[in-house]
Scaffold this active site. Structure first.
Site, PDB file in Angstrom:
ATOM      1  N   ARG A  15     -20.885  34.710  62.903  1.00 23.54           N
ATOM      2  CA  ARG A  15     -20.825  36.129  63.321  1.00 23.54           C
ATOM      3  C   ARG A  15     -21.755  36.248  64.582  1.00 23.54           C
ATOM      4  O   ARG A  15     -22.773  35.519  64.771  1.00 23.54           O
ATOM      5  CB  ARG A  15     -21.586  36.967  62.378  1.00 23.54           C
ATOM      6  CG  ARG A  15     -20.773  37.578  61.231  1.00 23.54           C
ATOM      7  CD  ARG A  15     -21.600  38.636  60.495  1.00 23.54           C
ATOM      8  NE  ARG A  15     -20.640  39.109  59.560  1.00 23.54           N
ATOM      9  CZ  ARG A  15     -21.176  39.607  58.481  1.00 23.54           C
ATOM     10  NH1 ARG A  15     -22.165  40.046  58.063  1.00 23.54           N
ATOM     11  NH2 ARG A  15     -20.362  39.958  57.446  1.00 23.54           N
TER      12      ARG A  15
ATOM     13  N   GLU B 126     -12.384  32.928  58.945  1.00 19.42           N
ATOM     14  CA  GLU B 126     -11.552  33.558  58.177  1.00 19.42           C
ATOM     15  C   GLU B 126     -10.462  32.719  57.141  1.00 19.42           C
ATOM     16  O   GLU B 126     -10.248  33.065  56.188  1.00 19.42           O
ATOM     17  CB  GLU B 126     -10.697  34.686  58.731  1.00 19.42           C
ATOM     18  CG  GLU B 126     -11.444  35.775  59.394  1.00 19.42           C
ATOM     19  CD  GLU B 126     -12.190  36.415  58.471  1.00 19.42           C
ATOM     20  OE1 GLU B 126     -12.009  36.590  56.998  1.00 19.42           O
ATOM     21  OE2 GLU B 126     -13.268  37.207  58.920  1.00 19.42           O
TER      22      GLU B 126
ATOM     23  N   GLN C 238     -10.495  32.687  49.610  1.00 20.83           N
ATOM     24  CA  GLN C 238     -10.635  32.128  48.257  1.00 20.83           C
ATOM     25  C   GLN C 238     -11.923  31.064  48.199  1.00 20.83           C
ATOM     26  O   GLN C 238     -11.947  30.220  47.346  1.00 20.83           O
ATOM     27  CB  GLN C 238      -9.426  31.634  47.540  1.00 20.83           C
ATOM     28  CG  GLN C 238      -8.305  32.525  47.608  1.00 20.83           C
ATOM     29  CD  GLN C 238      -8.639  33.825  46.517  1.00 20.83           C
ATOM     30  OE1 GLN C 238      -8.496  33.415  45.281  1.00 20.83           O
ATOM     31  NE2 GLN C 238      -8.848  35.022  47.152  1.00 20.83           N
ATOM     32  N   THR C 239     -13.000  31.029  48.910  1.00 24.33           N
ATOM     33  CA  THR C 239     -13.983  30.244  49.091  1.00 24.33           C
ATOM     34  C   THR C 239     -15.061  30.904  49.488  1.00 24.33           C
ATOM     35  O   THR C 239     -15.159  31.818  50.233  1.00 24.33           O
ATOM     36  CB  THR C 239     -13.573  29.381  50.294  1.00 24.33           C
ATOM     37  OG1 THR C 239     -12.078  28.666  50.072  1.00 24.33           O
ATOM     38  CG2 THR C 239     -14.401  28.276  50.053  1.00 24.33           C
TER      39      THR C 239
ATOM     40  N   LEU D 211     -12.698  21.131  50.981  1.00 21.08           N
ATOM     41  CA  LEU D 211     -12.842  22.566  51.132  1.00 21.08           C
ATOM     42  C   LEU D 211     -11.645  23.220  50.037  1.00 21.08           C
ATOM     43  O   LEU D 211     -11.696  24.218  49.721  1.00 21.08           O
ATOM     44  CB  LEU D 211     -12.405  22.980  52.184  1.00 21.08           C
ATOM     45  CG  LEU D 211     -13.712  23.651  52.936  1.00 21.08           C
ATOM     46  CD1 LEU D 211     -13.248  24.239  54.273  1.00 21.08           C
ATOM     47  CD2 LEU D 211     -14.414  24.893  52.254  1.00 21.08           C
ATOM     48  N   GLY D 212     -10.688  22.374  49.672  1.00 24.91           N
ATOM     49  CA  GLY D 212      -9.664  22.781  48.841  1.00 24.91           C
ATOM     50  C   GLY D 212      -8.575  23.757  49.518  1.00 24.91           C
ATOM     51  O   GLY D 212      -8.657  23.914  50.794  1.00 24.91           O
ATOM     52  N   TYR D 213      -7.592  23.922  49.003  1.00 26.33           N
ATOM     53  CA  TYR D 213      -6.386  24.569  49.315  1.00 26.33           C
ATOM     54  C   TYR D 213      -5.939  24.097  50.535  1.00 26.33           C
ATOM     55  O   TYR D 213      -6.011  24.638  51.722  1.00 26.33           O
ATOM     56  CB  TYR D 213      -6.791  26.286  49.500  1.00 26.33           C
ATOM     57  CG  TYR D 213      -6.492  26.939  48.181  1.00 26.33           C
ATOM     58  CD1 TYR D 213      -5.337  26.769  47.196  1.00 26.33           C
ATOM     59  CD2 TYR D 213      -7.497  27.914  48.085  1.00 26.33           C
ATOM     60  CE1 TYR D 213      -5.501  27.638  46.327  1.00 26.33           C
ATOM     61  CE2 TYR D 213      -7.658  28.549  46.729  1.00 26.33           C
ATOM     62  CZ  TYR D 213      -6.573  28.435  45.841  1.00 26.33           C
ATOM     63  OH  TYR D 213      -6.284  29.237  44.731  1.00 26.33           O
TER      64      TYR D 213
ATOM     65  N   TYR E  21      -4.332  40.089  55.246  1.00 23.33           N
ATOM     66  CA  TYR E  21      -5.712  40.190  55.497  1.00 23.33           C
ATOM     67  C   TYR E  21      -6.424  39.495  56.667  1.00 23.33           C
ATOM     68  O   TYR E  21      -6.991  40.266  57.537  1.00 23.33           O
ATOM     69  CB  TYR E  21      -6.387  39.467  54.275  1.00 23.33           C
ATOM     70  CG  TYR E  21      -7.979  39.090  54.625  1.00 23.33           C
ATOM     71  CD1 TYR E  21      -9.004  40.207  54.487  1.00 23.33           C
ATOM     72  CD2 TYR E  21      -8.339  37.967  55.165  1.00 23.33           C
ATOM     73  CE1 TYR E  21     -10.124  39.976  54.768  1.00 23.33           C
ATOM     74  CE2 TYR E  21      -9.635  37.882  55.395  1.00 23.33           C
ATOM     75  CZ  TYR E  21     -10.383  38.864  55.291  1.00 23.33           C
ATOM     76  OH  TYR E  21     -11.756  38.628  55.772  1.00 23.33           O
TER      77      TYR E  21
ATOM     78  N   ASP F 177      -9.702  42.501  51.619  1.00 19.22           N
ATOM     79  CA  ASP F 177      -9.650  41.505  50.714  1.00 19.22           C
ATOM     80  C   ASP F 177     -10.158  41.772  49.363  1.00 19.22           C
ATOM     81  O   ASP F 177     -10.068  43.055  49.063  1.00 19.22           O
ATOM     82  CB  ASP F 177     -10.799  40.395  51.311  1.00 19.22           C
ATOM     83  CG  ASP F 177     -12.141  41.074  51.309  1.00 19.22           C
ATOM     84  OD1 ASP F 177     -12.275  42.375  51.101  1.00 19.22           O
ATOM     85  OD2 ASP F 177     -13.250  40.248  51.503  1.00 19.22           O
TER      86      ASP F 177
ATOM     87  N   CYS G 236     -25.722  50.063  42.463  1.00 12.52           N
ATOM     88  CA  CYS G 236     -25.291  51.276  42.943  1.00 12.52           C
ATOM     89  C   CYS G 236     -26.655  52.146  43.665  1.00 12.52           C
ATOM     90  O   CYS G 236     -26.331  52.781  44.612  1.00 12.52           O
ATOM     91  CB  CYS G 236     -24.914  52.092  41.808  1.00 12.52           C
ATOM     92  SG  CYS G 236     -23.283  51.257  41.391  1.00 12.52           S
TER      93      CYS G 236
END
Length: 352
Positions: free
Chosen positions: A25, A41, A46-47, A84-86, A124, A142, A201
DNA sequence: TAGACGTGGCT
DNA sequence: TAGCCAAGTCT
Protein backbone atom coordinates in the site's frame (compact mmCIF):
# COMPACT_ATOMS: atom_id res chain seq x y z
CA UNK A 1 -24.95 12.67 13.74
CA UNK A 2 -26.19 9.21 12.93
CA UNK A 3 -26.39 8.14 9.32
CA UNK A 4 -29.20 5.78 8.59
CA UNK A 5 -28.04 5.45 5.01
CA UNK A 6 -24.74 3.78 4.24
CA UNK A 7 -22.42 6.17 2.49
CA UNK A 8 -18.95 5.92 1.05
CA UNK A 9 -18.03 9.08 2.93
CA UNK A 10 -18.72 7.47 6.28
CA UNK A 11 -16.65 4.48 5.26
CA UNK A 12 -13.79 6.60 3.93
CA UNK A 13 -13.67 8.65 7.13
CA UNK A 14 -13.30 5.41 9.04
CA UNK A 15 -10.65 4.22 6.57
CA UNK A 16 -8.63 7.39 6.98
CA UNK A 17 -8.37 6.70 10.69
CA UNK A 18 -8.05 2.91 10.67
CA UNK A 19 -6.52 1.79 7.41
CA UNK A 20 -4.04 -1.02 7.71
CA UNK A 21 -0.47 -0.35 6.73
CA UNK A 22 0.54 -3.07 4.31
CA UNK A 23 3.71 -3.54 2.26
CA UNK A 24 1.88 -3.12 -1.06
CA UNK A 25 0.00 0.00 0.00
CA UNK A 26 1.15 3.51 -0.81
CA UNK A 27 1.12 6.09 1.98
CA UNK A 28 -2.22 7.94 2.34
CA UNK A 29 -2.96 10.07 -0.66
CA UNK A 30 -0.35 8.44 -2.89
CA UNK A 31 -1.07 6.09 -5.72
CA UNK A 32 0.69 2.74 -5.83
CA UNK A 33 2.74 1.43 -8.73
CA UNK A 34 0.34 -0.73 -10.80
CA UNK A 35 2.89 -3.54 -10.89
CA UNK A 36 2.83 -3.76 -7.10
CA UNK A 37 -0.93 -3.53 -6.94
CA UNK A 38 -1.29 -6.30 -9.49
CA UNK A 39 1.35 -8.53 -7.86
CA UNK A 40 -0.19 -8.16 -4.42
CA UNK A 41 -3.71 -8.81 -5.70
CA UNK A 42 -2.67 -12.02 -7.41
CA UNK A 43 -0.80 -13.20 -4.34
CA UNK A 44 -3.74 -12.37 -2.09
CA UNK A 45 -6.21 -14.52 -4.01
CA UNK A 46 -7.48 -17.10 -1.51
CA UNK A 47 -4.41 -16.39 0.58
CA UNK A 48 -4.02 -14.62 3.90
CA UNK A 49 -2.32 -11.25 4.27
CA UNK A 50 0.16 -12.77 6.69
CA UNK A 51 1.23 -15.45 4.25
CA UNK A 52 1.66 -12.94 1.43
CA UNK A 53 3.79 -10.31 3.17
CA UNK A 54 7.09 -12.16 3.03
CA UNK A 55 6.55 -13.49 -0.45
CA UNK A 56 5.64 -10.06 -1.75
CA UNK A 57 8.80 -8.43 -0.50
CA UNK A 58 11.11 -11.23 -1.62
CA UNK A 59 9.41 -11.36 -5.00
CA UNK A 60 9.84 -7.64 -5.50
CA UNK A 61 13.55 -7.80 -4.72
CA UNK A 62 13.98 -10.51 -7.33
CA UNK A 63 11.57 -9.10 -9.92
CA UNK A 64 11.41 -5.34 -9.29
CA UNK A 65 9.33 -4.50 -12.37
CA UNK A 66 7.15 -6.11 -15.00
CA UNK A 67 9.90 -6.23 -17.63
CA UNK A 68 12.25 -8.08 -15.30
CA UNK A 69 9.48 -10.54 -14.50
CA UNK A 70 8.61 -11.03 -18.16
CA UNK A 71 12.23 -11.70 -19.09
CA UNK A 72 12.77 -14.22 -16.29
CA UNK A 73 12.46 -17.95 -16.95
CA UNK A 74 9.16 -19.31 -15.71
CA UNK A 75 11.09 -21.74 -13.50
CA UNK A 76 12.51 -18.82 -11.52
CA UNK A 77 9.02 -17.45 -11.04
CA UNK A 78 7.72 -20.81 -9.87
CA UNK A 79 10.60 -21.06 -7.45
CA UNK A 80 9.84 -17.65 -5.98
CA UNK A 81 6.21 -18.69 -5.65
CA UNK A 82 6.89 -22.10 -4.11
CA UNK A 83 4.92 -22.57 -0.93
CA UNK A 84 2.24 -20.00 -1.71
CA UNK A 85 -0.07 -22.49 -3.37
CA UNK A 86 -2.37 -22.30 -6.40
CA UNK A 87 0.55 -22.46 -8.78
CA UNK A 88 -1.46 -21.64 -11.87
CA UNK A 89 -1.40 -18.12 -10.42
CA UNK A 90 2.37 -18.05 -10.87
CA UNK A 91 2.24 -19.32 -14.44
CA UNK A 92 -0.44 -16.79 -15.29
CA UNK A 93 1.52 -14.07 -13.53
CA UNK A 94 4.49 -14.73 -15.75
CA UNK A 95 2.31 -14.94 -18.87
CA UNK A 96 0.59 -11.70 -17.90
CA UNK A 97 3.90 -9.91 -17.43
CA UNK A 98 4.90 -10.99 -20.93
CA UNK A 99 1.65 -9.74 -22.44
CA UNK A 100 1.93 -6.42 -20.61
CA UNK A 101 5.51 -6.06 -21.81
CA UNK A 102 4.96 -7.09 -25.41
CA UNK A 103 1.48 -5.74 -26.07
CA UNK A 104 1.11 -2.80 -23.69
CA UNK A 105 4.60 -1.35 -23.77
CA UNK A 106 5.36 -2.46 -20.25
CA UNK A 107 2.42 -0.58 -18.74
CA UNK A 108 -0.69 -2.13 -17.29
CA UNK A 109 -3.73 -0.85 -19.18
CA UNK A 110 -5.79 1.72 -17.28
CA UNK A 111 -8.98 0.06 -18.44
CA UNK A 112 -11.04 -2.53 -16.61
CA UNK A 113 -11.98 -4.49 -19.72
CA UNK A 114 -8.40 -4.60 -20.95
CA UNK A 115 -7.23 -5.73 -17.51
CA UNK A 116 -9.86 -8.45 -17.49
CA UNK A 117 -8.43 -9.82 -20.73
CA UNK A 118 -5.02 -10.46 -19.15
CA UNK A 119 -4.04 -13.95 -17.93
CA UNK A 120 -4.92 -14.61 -14.31
CA UNK A 121 -7.01 -11.44 -13.96
CA UNK A 122 -10.69 -12.02 -13.31
CA UNK A 123 -13.53 -9.73 -12.31
CA UNK A 124 -12.23 -9.07 -8.82
CA UNK A 125 -8.62 -8.35 -9.75
CA UNK A 126 -9.54 -6.19 -12.74
CA UNK A 127 -11.67 -4.03 -10.45
CA UNK A 128 -9.04 -3.91 -7.72
CA UNK A 129 -6.17 -2.94 -10.02
CA UNK A 130 -8.37 -0.50 -11.93
CA UNK A 131 -9.54 1.26 -8.79
CA UNK A 132 -6.40 1.12 -6.65
CA UNK A 133 -3.75 1.72 -9.30
CA UNK A 134 -5.67 3.96 -11.71
CA UNK A 135 -8.53 5.37 -9.68
CA UNK A 136 -10.97 4.06 -12.27
CA UNK A 137 -14.64 3.97 -11.23
CA UNK A 138 -14.50 0.25 -10.51
CA UNK A 139 -15.46 -1.98 -7.61
CA UNK A 140 -13.51 -4.96 -6.30
CA UNK A 141 -15.92 -7.53 -4.95
CA UNK A 142 -14.14 -10.21 -2.99
CA UNK A 143 -15.22 -12.42 -0.12
CA UNK A 144 -14.91 -9.52 2.34
CA UNK A 145 -17.11 -7.24 0.28
CA UNK A 146 -19.68 -9.97 -0.24
CA UNK A 147 -19.90 -10.38 3.51
CA UNK A 148 -20.03 -6.65 4.34
CA UNK A 149 -22.65 -5.76 1.75
CA UNK A 150 -24.85 -8.81 2.24
CA UNK A 151 -24.95 -7.94 5.94
CA UNK A 152 -25.59 -4.28 5.27
CA UNK A 153 -28.84 -5.04 3.44
CA UNK A 154 -29.54 -8.44 5.03
CA UNK A 155 -29.46 -10.01 1.60
CA UNK A 156 -31.39 -13.27 1.59
CA UNK A 157 -30.21 -14.29 -1.85
CA UNK A 158 -27.53 -16.94 -1.34
CA UNK A 159 -24.03 -16.97 -2.79
CA UNK A 160 -22.81 -17.58 -5.37
CA UNK A 161 -26.06 -16.53 -7.03
CA UNK A 162 -25.99 -13.21 -5.15
CA UNK A 163 -22.73 -12.09 -6.73
CA UNK A 164 -24.36 -9.92 -9.38
CA UNK A 165 -26.71 -8.33 -6.81
CA UNK A 166 -23.79 -7.56 -4.52
CA UNK A 167 -21.85 -6.07 -7.37
CA UNK A 168 -24.77 -3.74 -8.08
CA UNK A 169 -24.93 -2.68 -4.44
CA UNK A 170 -21.19 -1.95 -4.50
CA UNK A 171 -21.57 0.13 -7.65
CA UNK A 172 -24.46 2.05 -6.11
CA UNK A 173 -22.20 3.03 -3.19
CA UNK A 174 -19.11 3.80 -5.27
CA UNK A 175 -18.02 7.41 -4.61
CA UNK A 176 -17.11 9.73 -7.50
CA UNK A 177 -13.57 10.05 -6.15
CA UNK A 178 -11.23 7.74 -4.24
CA UNK A 179 -12.50 4.52 -5.78
CA UNK A 180 -9.24 2.84 -4.81
CA UNK A 181 -9.60 3.81 -1.17
CA UNK A 182 -13.23 2.76 -1.28
CA UNK A 183 -12.22 -0.70 -2.48
CA UNK A 184 -9.57 -1.02 0.19
CA UNK A 185 -11.80 0.41 2.89
CA UNK A 186 -14.45 -2.19 2.15
CA UNK A 187 -11.87 -4.94 2.37
CA UNK A 188 -10.33 -3.57 5.57
CA UNK A 189 -13.77 -3.33 7.11
CA UNK A 190 -14.47 -6.96 6.22
CA UNK A 191 -11.08 -8.13 7.44
CA UNK A 192 -10.98 -6.28 10.75
CA UNK A 193 -14.56 -5.41 11.82
CA UNK A 194 -17.14 -7.24 9.75
CA UNK A 195 -15.45 -10.59 10.27
CA UNK A 196 -17.02 -13.96 9.42
CA UNK A 197 -17.53 -14.79 13.10
CA UNK A 198 -18.20 -12.38 15.94
CA UNK A 199 -18.27 -9.16 13.93
CA UNK A 200 -17.34 -6.08 15.96
CA UNK A 201 -20.52 -4.18 15.09
CA UNK A 202 -19.96 -1.70 17.93
CA UNK A 203 -16.86 -0.42 16.12
CA UNK A 204 -18.37 -0.40 12.64
CA UNK A 205 -18.89 2.91 10.83
CA UNK A 206 -21.85 1.37 9.04
CA UNK A 207 -23.50 0.04 12.16
CA UNK A 208 -26.38 2.56 12.04
CA UNK A 209 -27.52 1.69 8.52
CA UNK A 210 -26.73 -2.01 8.79
CA UNK A 211 -29.96 -3.97 8.58
CA UNK A 212 -28.60 -7.31 9.78
CA UNK A 213 -26.95 -5.62 12.77
CA UNK A 214 -30.29 -4.02 13.62
CA UNK A 215 -31.99 -7.38 13.38
CA UNK A 216 -29.25 -9.17 15.28
CA UNK A 217 -28.52 -11.53 12.41
CA UNK A 218 -25.25 -10.14 11.09
CA UNK A 219 -23.28 -13.28 11.73
CA UNK A 220 -25.71 -15.36 9.66
CA UNK A 221 -24.81 -13.52 6.47
CA UNK A 222 -23.89 -14.02 3.73
CA UNK A 223 -26.39 -16.74 2.95
CA UNK A 224 -24.83 -19.57 1.07
CA UNK A 225 -26.32 -22.14 -1.25
CA UNK A 226 -26.42 -25.42 0.59
CA UNK A 227 -23.50 -27.23 -0.91
CA UNK A 228 -25.12 -30.28 -2.34
CA UNK A 229 -23.06 -33.14 -1.12
CA UNK A 230 -22.30 -35.46 -3.99
CA UNK A 231 -23.50 -39.03 -4.01
CA UNK A 232 -21.58 -41.46 -1.88
CA UNK A 233 -18.78 -43.18 -3.75
CA UNK A 234 -17.21 -46.38 -2.61
CA UNK A 235 -14.13 -48.32 -3.44
CA UNK A 236 -11.45 -50.58 -2.04
CA UNK A 237 -7.85 -49.98 -1.07
CA UNK A 238 -5.23 -52.71 -0.94
CA UNK A 239 -2.57 -52.46 1.71
CA UNK A 240 0.34 -54.83 1.17
CA UNK A 241 3.00 -55.28 3.79
CA UNK A 242 6.16 -56.98 2.57
CA UNK A 243 8.26 -59.18 4.89
CA UNK A 244 10.97 -56.56 5.16
CA UNK A 245 8.50 -53.96 6.37
CA UNK A 246 7.82 -52.21 3.09
CA UNK A 247 4.41 -51.05 1.88
CA UNK A 248 3.18 -51.02 -1.70
CA UNK A 249 2.39 -47.56 -3.06
CA UNK A 250 1.62 -46.00 -6.40
CA UNK A 251 1.43 -42.41 -7.60
CA UNK A 252 -1.81 -40.87 -8.77
CA UNK A 253 -1.93 -39.16 -12.17
CA UNK A 254 -0.48 -35.64 -12.07
CA UNK A 255 -3.81 -33.97 -12.85
CA UNK A 256 -7.17 -34.17 -11.15
CA UNK A 257 -8.25 -35.18 -7.70
CA UNK A 258 -5.27 -35.66 -5.39
CA UNK A 259 -3.13 -35.23 -8.47
CA UNK A 260 0.40 -36.49 -8.09
CA UNK A 261 -0.20 -37.78 -4.58
CA UNK A 262 0.78 -41.25 -3.38
CA UNK A 263 -1.63 -43.99 -2.34
CA UNK A 264 -1.88 -47.72 -1.74
CA UNK A 265 -3.29 -49.39 -4.86
CA UNK A 266 -7.07 -49.42 -5.03
CA UNK A 267 -10.13 -49.73 -7.20
CA UNK A 268 -11.98 -46.96 -8.94
CA UNK A 269 -14.43 -45.10 -6.71
CA UNK A 270 -18.05 -45.38 -7.77
CA UNK A 271 -21.60 -45.38 -6.46
CA UNK A 272 -22.19 -48.98 -7.51
CA UNK A 273 -19.00 -50.47 -6.15
CA UNK A 274 -19.32 -54.00 -4.77
CA UNK A 275 -16.89 -54.61 -1.89
CA UNK A 276 -17.31 -58.37 -2.14
CA UNK A 277 -15.98 -58.47 -5.69
CA UNK A 278 -13.10 -56.14 -4.96
CA UNK A 279 -10.22 -58.61 -4.70
CA UNK A 280 -10.48 -59.22 -8.43
CA UNK A 281 -8.83 -55.82 -8.73
CA UNK A 282 -6.06 -56.53 -6.21
CA UNK A 283 -2.58 -55.50 -7.32
CA UNK A 284 -1.06 -58.95 -6.71
CA UNK A 285 -1.91 -62.50 -5.72
CA UNK A 286 -1.97 -62.87 -1.97
CA UNK A 287 -4.11 -64.02 0.87
CA UNK A 288 -6.27 -60.91 1.16
CA UNK A 289 -7.99 -60.17 4.42
CA UNK A 290 -10.91 -57.77 4.39
CA UNK A 291 -10.64 -55.54 7.43
CA UNK A 292 -13.66 -54.76 9.54
CA UNK A 293 -15.21 -51.35 9.36
CA UNK A 294 -14.16 -48.98 6.63
CA UNK A 295 -12.56 -45.63 5.98
CA UNK A 296 -14.75 -42.60 5.46
CA UNK A 297 -13.63 -39.33 4.02
CA UNK A 298 -15.50 -36.28 2.78
CA UNK A 299 -14.14 -34.42 -0.22
CA UNK A 300 -15.39 -31.02 -1.28
CA UNK A 301 -17.83 -32.59 -3.69
CA UNK A 302 -18.50 -36.13 -2.51
CA UNK A 303 -18.20 -38.46 0.47
CA UNK A 304 -16.07 -41.56 0.07
CA UNK A 305 -16.18 -44.91 1.81
CA UNK A 306 -13.26 -47.26 1.32
CA UNK A 307 -13.13 -50.92 2.20
CA UNK A 308 -9.61 -51.86 3.17
CA UNK A 309 -7.93 -55.15 2.30
CA UNK A 310 -4.65 -56.18 3.75
CA UNK A 311 -2.12 -58.87 2.84
CA UNK A 312 1.41 -59.85 3.79
CA UNK A 313 3.88 -61.02 1.16
CA UNK A 314 7.44 -62.36 1.45
CA UNK A 315 10.50 -60.14 1.31
CA UNK A 316 11.75 -59.99 -2.24
CA UNK A 317 8.30 -59.84 -3.81
CA UNK A 318 8.63 -57.47 -6.77
CA UNK A 319 6.35 -54.46 -7.13
CA UNK A 320 3.71 -54.85 -9.85
CA UNK A 321 3.96 -52.48 -12.80
CA UNK A 322 3.04 -48.93 -11.86
CA UNK A 323 3.68 -49.39 -8.18
CA UNK A 324 6.65 -49.33 -5.83
CA UNK A 325 7.71 -50.39 -2.36
CA UNK A 326 8.32 -47.88 0.35
CA UNK A 327 9.85 -48.60 3.74
CA UNK A 328 7.21 -48.37 6.41
CA UNK A 329 9.49 -46.10 8.45
CA UNK A 330 9.69 -43.65 5.54
CA UNK A 331 5.96 -43.30 4.94
CA UNK A 332 6.13 -39.93 6.66
CA UNK A 333 8.09 -38.62 3.71
CA UNK A 334 5.49 -39.67 1.17
CA UNK A 335 2.95 -37.28 -0.34
CA UNK A 336 0.07 -39.20 1.16
CA UNK A 337 -3.23 -37.34 1.28
CA UNK A 338 -5.21 -37.53 4.46
CA UNK A 339 -7.64 -40.11 3.13
CA UNK A 340 -4.75 -42.44 2.32
CA UNK A 341 -3.19 -41.96 5.73
CA UNK A 342 -6.54 -42.98 7.13
CA UNK A 343 -6.37 -46.13 5.01
CA UNK A 344 -2.89 -46.98 6.27
CA UNK A 345 -3.94 -46.29 9.84
CA UNK A 346 -6.97 -48.51 9.41
CA UNK A 347 -4.64 -51.29 8.28
CA UNK A 348 -2.42 -50.68 11.33
CA UNK A 349 0.47 -49.60 9.12
CA UNK A 350 0.75 -46.01 10.19
CA UNK A 351 -0.58 -43.66 12.82
CA UNK A 352 -2.36 -40.65 11.38
C1' DT B 1 -21.07 -24.11 -14.34
C1' DA B 2 -19.57 -27.03 -11.09
C1' DG B 3 -15.22 -28.60 -9.89
C1' DA B 4 -10.29 -28.16 -9.45
C1' DC B 5 -6.76 -25.85 -7.56
C1' DG B 6 -2.51 -25.33 -2.08
C1' DT B 7 -1.47 -23.77 2.08
C1' DG B 8 -1.37 -22.18 6.81
C1' DG B 9 -4.07 -20.56 10.67
C1' DC B 10 -7.99 -20.84 13.63
C1' DT B 11 -11.76 -23.01 16.37
C1' DT C 1 -9.22 -31.96 15.65
C1' DA C 2 -10.94 -32.25 11.39
C1' DG C 3 -13.05 -28.94 9.01
C1' DC C 4 -13.53 -24.35 7.66
C1' DC C 5 -11.82 -20.28 5.99
C1' DA C 6 -8.74 -16.54 3.35
C1' DA C 7 -8.08 -10.12 -1.28
C1' DG C 8 -10.47 -15.90 -7.06
C1' DT C 9 -9.59 -17.79 -11.70
C1' DC C 10 -9.91 -21.07 -15.15
C1' DT C 11 -12.07 -24.68 -17.77
Amino acid sequence: MTDTTASADTLLEWYDRHRRSLPWRAPPGKRTDPYRVWLSEIMLQQTTVQAVKGYFERFLLRFPDVETLAAAPVEAVMQAWAGLGYYSRARNLHACAQVVTSQHGGHFPADETALLALPGIGAYTAGAVGAIAFDLPAVAVDGNVERVLSRLVALEEPLPRAKSTIRKIALSLLPPKRSGDFAQALMDLGATICTPRKPACALCPWSPPCRSRREGTAETFPRKEAKKQGALRRGAAFVVLRGDDHVLLRDRPPRGLLGGMAEPPGTEWSAGFDPDAATAAAPLDASWRRLGGNVRHVFTHFPLELTVYRAEVPAGTPAPAGSRWQARALLGQEALPTVMRKVLAHADIEGI
